[in-house]
Each structure stands twice: as structure tokens, then as C-alpha cells.
Motif scaffolding. Sequence first.
Motif, short mmCIF file in Angstrom:
data_model
loop_
_atom_site.label_atom_id
_atom_site.label_comp_id
_atom_site.label_asym_id
_atom_site.label_seq_id
_atom_site.Cartn_x
_atom_site.Cartn_y
_atom_site.Cartn_z
N VAL A 38 0.85 -1.19 0.00
CA VAL A 38 0.00 0.00 0.00
C VAL A 38 0.88 1.24 0.00
O VAL A 38 2.00 1.22 0.52
CB VAL A 38 -0.94 0.04 1.24
N TRP A 39 0.39 2.31 -0.60
CA TRP A 39 1.07 3.59 -0.52
C TRP A 39 0.99 4.08 0.92
O TRP A 39 -0.09 4.05 1.53
CB TRP A 39 0.42 4.61 -1.45
N HIS A 40 2.14 4.48 1.48
CA HIS A 40 2.18 4.93 2.87
C HIS A 40 3.42 5.76 3.13
O HIS A 40 4.33 5.80 2.31
CB HIS A 40 2.13 3.72 3.82
N THR A 41 3.44 6.40 4.27
CA THR A 41 4.62 7.12 4.74
C THR A 41 4.89 6.72 6.19
O THR A 41 4.02 6.20 6.88
CB THR A 41 4.45 8.65 4.69
N HIS A 42 6.11 6.96 6.59
CA HIS A 42 6.49 6.86 8.00
C HIS A 42 6.90 8.29 8.40
O HIS A 42 8.02 8.71 8.12
CB HIS A 42 7.65 5.87 8.20
N GLN B 227 6.24 9.37 0.70
CA GLN B 227 5.25 8.37 0.35
C GLN B 227 5.87 7.34 -0.59
O GLN B 227 6.56 7.71 -1.55
CB GLN B 227 4.03 9.03 -0.29
N CYS C 35 5.59 2.90 -2.09
CA CYS C 35 4.81 1.68 -2.23
C CYS C 35 5.72 0.59 -2.81
O CYS C 35 6.01 0.60 -4.00
CB CYS C 35 3.62 1.91 -3.15
N THR D 280 2.63 -0.54 7.67
CA THR D 280 1.82 0.29 6.77
C THR D 280 1.89 1.78 7.11
O THR D 280 1.16 2.58 6.53
CB THR D 280 0.35 -0.16 6.78
N GLY D 281 2.77 2.14 8.04
CA GLY D 281 2.95 3.55 8.38
C GLY D 281 1.64 4.23 8.70
O GLY D 281 0.87 3.75 9.52
N ASP D 282 1.38 5.34 8.01
CA ASP D 282 0.19 6.13 8.28
C ASP D 282 -1.06 5.63 7.55
O ASP D 282 -2.15 6.15 7.74
CB ASP D 282 0.43 7.59 7.93
N ALA D 283 -0.91 4.60 6.71
CA ALA D 283 -2.03 4.14 5.89
C ALA D 283 -2.97 3.20 6.63
O ALA D 283 -4.17 3.19 6.39
CB ALA D 283 -1.53 3.45 4.62
N THR E 117 -1.80 -4.19 7.49
CA THR E 117 -1.05 -3.90 8.71
C THR E 117 -0.77 -5.21 9.44
O THR E 117 -1.65 -6.03 9.62
CB THR E 117 -1.83 -2.95 9.63
#
Length: 121
Positions: free
Chosen positions: A42-46, A84, A86, A106-109, A114
Motif C-alpha cells: 500500500v502507498w504509505h509514509t512513516h 510516500q 509503495c 503500513t505507516g500512516d495508511a 497492517t
Amino acid sequence: MSSQVRNIDDALATITEHWQPHRLASVNDYDVKVVKIQGEFVWHTHPDTDELFMVLSGELTIQLRDRDVTLGPDDVFVVPKGVQHCPKATAEVHALLFEPKGTVNTGDAGGEMTSQLHELA
């Protein structure tokens, strides 16, 4: 985690699902995780930490909004905090991740991908 010799190949052999990181070792406040990757994540950020990927086998593409980064065996790439991304892999990839303890995959997603961090036996 006690001080003991850990074998990466043996650890990977115990992993049965993709995208389920397992703690191999801890160094200070960081976890060294082994993971099998296949398909698209999934697209995500930390937002608060960088994330280091080290490919052991296979080919991993880390999609960024402005480019793709392709890693092969023995390649290392750091995704800076807040960027961001993926990860994706057409065929199975074995990788090491270096992240602060408690980092969620999954960081913030969030969402169904997760994973709880698994401990190796």
C-alpha cells in the motif's frame, strides 16, 4: 532478545506469508526484520522515521511519487521519513528492514495489510 547467532536463511524459511515482517534481532532502539515480499503493498509514509530496505534475493521496486527505485540482491535503499512509497515485487523477494522499534509496516495508511511484528522462534 538474547544475544545469539541468527541465520537469515533459516529465519526466512520459517516465514509462510508475504508482507509479514519478523524480528531477526534488535540493535539499540532499532529492529532488524526479515520479510518475504510479493505483489504490491500500500502507498504509505512513516512520518517520524526513515526506512532501510536491503534486498537479499529477487528484485524489489520501491515506487515513489516522482520515480521508481529498483533494487536487486545486495542493494540497499533508504526511504526518507515522510516520503510516500509503495514497495512491489513481481516475484518473491527476501529482504531485511531496519526500523525503530514499534514501526508499523503500513505507516500512516493502516488497513488490512497492517501486520503485528512477529517474533522468530
